[in-house]
Motif scaffolding. Structure first.
Motif, PDB file in Angstrom:
ATOM      1  N   GLN A 168      -0.332  -1.949  -2.672  1.00 11.86           N
ATOM      2  CA  GLN A 168      -1.090  -0.576  -2.932  1.00 11.86           C
ATOM      3  C   GLN A 168      -2.469  -0.528  -1.989  1.00 11.86           C
ATOM      4  OE1 GLN A 168      -2.061  -0.628  -7.062  1.00 11.86           O
ATOM      5  NE2 GLN A 168      -0.105   0.514  -7.743  1.00 11.86           N
TER       6      GLN A 168
ATOM      7  N   ALA B  41      -4.808 -11.383  -7.424  1.00 11.46           N
ATOM      8  CA  ALA B  41      -4.109 -10.247  -7.273  1.00 11.46           C
ATOM      9  C   ALA B  41      -2.568 -10.386  -7.148  1.00 11.46           C
ATOM     10  CB  ALA B  41      -4.771  -9.592  -5.591  1.00 11.46           C
TER      11      ALA B  41
ATOM     12  N   ARG C 145       1.872  -6.241  -6.230  1.00 12.43           N
ATOM     13  CA  ARG C 145       1.762  -4.717  -6.510  1.00 12.43           C
ATOM     14  C   ARG C 145       0.245  -4.278  -5.757  1.00 12.43           C
ATOM     15  NH1 ARG C 145       2.701  -0.910 -11.611  1.00 12.43           N
ATOM     16  NH2 ARG C 145       2.266   1.166 -10.530  1.00 12.43           N
ATOM     17  N   ASN C 146      -0.763  -5.138  -6.383  1.00 14.84           N
ATOM     18  CA  ASN C 146      -2.060  -4.785  -5.904  1.00 14.84           C
ATOM     19  C   ASN C 146      -2.198  -5.097  -4.398  1.00 14.84           C
ATOM     20  OD1 ASN C 146      -3.340  -6.583  -9.078  1.00 14.84           O
ATOM     21  ND2 ASN C 146      -2.886  -4.503  -8.661  1.00 14.84           N
TER      22      ASN C 146
ATOM     23  N   ARG D  86      -7.571 -12.951  -2.070  1.00 16.62           N
ATOM     24  CA  ARG D  86      -7.228 -11.976  -3.048  1.00 16.62           C
ATOM     25  C   ARG D  86      -6.258 -12.701  -3.992  1.00 16.62           C
ATOM     26  NH1 ARG D  86      -9.041  -6.766  -2.642  1.00 16.62           N
ATOM     27  NH2 ARG D  86     -10.177  -6.048  -0.971  1.00 16.62           N
TER      28      ARG D  86
END
Length: 812
Positions: free
Chosen positions: A735, A728, A731-732, A723
């Protein structure tokens, strides 16, 4: 059996190879098992053990049944009619408690006395350890005065003297002969009374309108409780018909003794605490199940090889369950020691006389068997899910990936999520219960008592009946004591009272308000009736709202006057001015369990309510009269100091009273602040225990959530790297991990809310000014648990954001 021995030996070797896992599991289980052992010891000692008496199922309590009520004290003549007319009891005995002063051996000492009929000990089947109990006629007038000592009193006051039998002791200046000492470690060593004397009915006691003692009885063999109730109701109905002035609407209540020794609040408290420690243990089991699931992943190749060599599913299941049961037994051993320490600690901090005297709290065989049973059951509970997973190995996948350990399959992931949901729900229920009790206790502590506790010292002053024989002597004697104390430096006010704040009504007297429809004496409502000195309100800082207080001019011969509290005014004089109205109350005859003619007490003032029957008392209407106009045998002193310490005040007061009367004992010397604190002692202990268990549950739940999310992140290292490589952001990733972890938490909170709404209803009787469904508590607990869960998810999520994409790509 040989295979079982192999499983045990192999399990021990595996646990020795993982000491960190083993110690974590044992410590976690010890917390839950130790708490269960301690609380079950109390449940066992109070509610499960048979009473330590001969055929306890035949012991009964017999009460007067007032109109609109179930139980009341007993009058002498009614009791004597019961005893002579019934055919269902082998024995009946009356019993009352009172203080008694022992002199002649150093300083005067106030003892707690139990005055009982001669057959009292036969009802309970109790025999003296030394000497004897009362003979059949020793409660009759004219018989020699005899006494029986508790074993505790014999040890503490008489130094275990072997020649105690036959010794003369002075009680209220009257000689008594000691005829017996009761057994040690019996209910009579834990009861309120320290010494037992015969209850002799004098001519002055022969009344039907003064209810001043209780009674016990033993059913005849073969007689049922229902048969006894039926006959006693017939006797009561006949007494009602013959003596309507005192008995109209009254009857008899018969209870089995075993049903009366444990109060509803104590029973509810024990159930709540037992449920709490059970929840802690289940949360611990969920944690360990998750930990064992994670650990079993690294053993997939071992399991696959065993299965390939012919091990059956049952054989694999048994091996894993053997390991978890061994862990649970280790936790049980440590938990037993922890439980023993908790029992000793609880005994030390439990307020005196909170538990029934029959309760014998100890780690006995039943508790040991309970601990063994929950240890084995715990091992099966937290080991079952991992064992079932391990017993269904993916042989091809495990052998192919054996060198690096297989990733968790979908089934294992779902089990771990279900366990997180379960422990979140349990923690929510437990935290809500603790939150409700904490809020309730806070409300109780902040209640305005109606009086000022600053620098107020209280004490009991037992008036010797052999020297003070009537009310006039009592008034003169107490006036001398009060004057002597008020003359001391640093003393602002001193007053006598028939009952202290927060310690009950004292007297509850039926009354008739002049000018209102007349009610039968036997069916009148009652209010508390306090006899107090003229400085009582000033000593306690009680606020006068209307009229005047009591003064030194309110003496014998002056018009009888009374001050009522606001509850009395609001309930019986709503919309009226009570000043000048009269309340008719029968005279309480000094030194006799008897009521005289009605006295019309004129209301001269109204005061703000003082808490009479505990801090949660908001329904006690009552009236105060001058001690000089209605003296009582039961006297307490209230002394307001300037700035001196209570210890300094106490020494000076004792010396001043000793100068007035050297044989006068002073007992139960406490500050008013101590009385206030002791009045909520049981609430404080219950709240503290549930709060501790809830804190442990919260900690275990946080550890469990962190462990599952951390393990999941470790399993998804390659995915996180991919990712990140594909763009990514940190923060992604945060989350993703926190959001997926919080899904189980939200589901657990919803289930927990349903459980809390269902289960906290049982706590209604334990709460004060707080609803069992209090939304503030529910929302607050939900927020706390959510914040803890977010923190537990954030730490492994933050670690996931630091994964190097190149490292992750090389992971496989």
């Amino acid at each position: 059996m040989p295979q079982f021995g192999q499983d045990v030996r192999f399990g021990l070797r595996m646990l020795r190879r993982s000491p960190g896992f083993a110690l974590t599991a044992i410590f976690t289980l010890a917390l839950g098992i130790g708490g269960n052992t301690a609380i079950f010891s109390y449940v066992n000692g109070i509610m499960l053990k048979p009473l330590p008496y001969d055929h306890p199922e035949r012991i009964c309590m017999v009460w007067e049944k007032p109109p609109g009520g179930e139980r009341n004290g007993i009058s002498t003549l009614n009791y004597l009619d019961w005893a002579s007319q019934n055919t269902v009891f082998d024995h009946m005995a009356a019993q009352r408690g009172d203080s008694i002063t022992m002199t002649g051996s150093g300083e005067p000492v106030q003892l707690r006395g139990g005055f009982v009929s001669a057959g009292y000990f036969e009802i309970f089947g109790v025999h003296a350890a030394m000497g004897r109990t009362f003979a059949a006629d020793e409660d009759q007038r004219g018989k020699p005065s005899v006494a029986i000592l508790s074993n505790r009193l014999w040890r503490t006051r008489f130094g275990e003297a072997k020649d105690i039998l036959g010794r003369k002791i002075l009680l209220d200046s009257k000689p008594y002969t000691v005829i017996g000492v009761l057994p040690a470690e019996s209910p009579y060593d834990r009861t309120f009374s320290e010494i037992w004397l015969p209850l002799v009915f004098e001519p002055k006691d022969m009344t039907r309108n003064f209810h001043w003692f209780r009674s016990y009885a033993r059913l005849k063999e073969g007689v049922t409780l229902d048969q006894a109730k039926a006959q006693m109701k017939l006797i009561g109905a006949n007494i009602e018909k013959l003596y309507p002035d005192s008995n109209k609407g009254w009857n008899v209540t018969v209870d089995r003794f075993t049903d009366r020794i444990v109060g509803d609040q104590l029973r509810t408290s024990l159930y709540v605490l037992l449920g709490a420690v059970g929840a802690v243990l289940l949360i611990g089991c969920a944690n360990l199940a998750n930990l064992t699931l994670a650990r079993s992943t690294s053993r997939e190749r071992e399991v696959a090889i065993r299965a390939s060599l012919g091990a059956s599913r049952w054989r694999l299941l048994r091996q894993f369950l053997t390991e978890t049961v061994l862990l649970a037994l280790g936790g049980g051993v440590v938990g037993l020691g922890l439980g023993f320490a908790m029992v000793r600690g609880l005994k030390a901090i439990t307020p005196p006389f909170t538990l029934p005297s029959e309760a014998n709290i100890q780690i006995d065989v039943r508790v040991l068997l309970f601990t063994l049973a929950i240890s084995v059951l715990t091992g099966i509970v937290f080991g079952l899910a991992p064992a079932l997973q391990a017993a269904r190995p993916d042989l091809a996948g495990s052998m192919k990936e054996g060198s690096r350990g297989a990733t968790a399959g979908g089934a294992r992931g779902r089990v771990r999520k279900v366990l997180v949901v379960a422990e979140t729900a349990l923690a929510f229920v437990l935290l809500v219960g603790a939150g409700l009790l904490i809020r309730s206790f806070d409300q109780l502590q902040s209640v305005h008592t109606g009086f000022d506790t600053t620098n107020v010292l209280t004490m009991s002053v037992p008036l010797p009946p052999t020297r003070i024989k009537d009310g006039d002597q009592a008034v003169q004697y107490t006036q001398r004591i009060v004057a002597g104390i008020q003359a001391l430096p640093g003393i602002r006010e001193a007053a006598v009272a028939s009952a202290l704040p927060l310690q009950g009504w004292g007297y509850g007297m039926p009354f008739q308000i002049a000018g209102k429809p007349v009610k039968d004496r036997a069916n009148r409502e009652a209010c508390f009736f306090k006899m107090v000195g003229s400085s009582y309100f000033q000593s306690l800082g009680i606020r006068l709202t209307h009229g005047r207080g009591l003064t030194e001019r309110d003496t014998k011969g002056a018009p009888p006057v009374a001050v009522i509290n606001e509850s009395m005014a609001k309930k019986y004089f709503k919309g009226e001015n009570p000043i000048g109205r009269q309340i008719e109350v029968q005279e309480i005859v000094y030194g006799k369990p008897n009521l005289g003619p009605e006295i019309p007490w004129q209301i001269v003032g109204v005061i703000a309510d003082e808490k009479v029957n505990g801090l949660d008392d908001d329904r006690s209407p009552g009236m105060y009269v001058s001690y000089a106009q209605s003296p009582s045998q039961f006297v307490s002193l209230i002394v307001k100091g300037a700035a001196a310490s209570p210890e300094t005040m106490q020494r000076a007061i004792v010396q001043a009273v000793q100068q007035i009367e050297p044989t006068q004992a002073l007992s139960d010397i406490k500050t008013l602040e101590q009385i206030k604190s002791e009045s909520v002692g049981t609430n404080r202990l219950r709240t503290m225990l549930l709060g501790v268990f809830a804190a442990i549950a919260l900690l275990l739940a946080a550890i469990g959530i962190y462990g599952v999310v951390s393990y999941t992140v470790a399993q998804r290292t390659q995915e996180m790297g991919l990712r990140t490589a594909l763009g990514a952001t940190r923060r992604n990733i945060l989350q993703l991990v926190v959001g997926q972890g919080m899904v189980q938490i939200v589901i657990g909170l919803v289930i927990g809310l349903g459980g809390a709404l269902a289960l906290t209803r049982t706590m209604k009787s334990l709460l004060f000014s707080v609803s069992a469904t209090d939304p503030v508590t529910m929302v607050g607990v939900g927020m706390i648990l959510t914040l803890v869960a977010v923190a537990a998810c954030y730490l492994p999520a933050r670690r996931a954001t630091k994964v190097d994409p190149m490292t992750a790509l090389r992971y496989e």
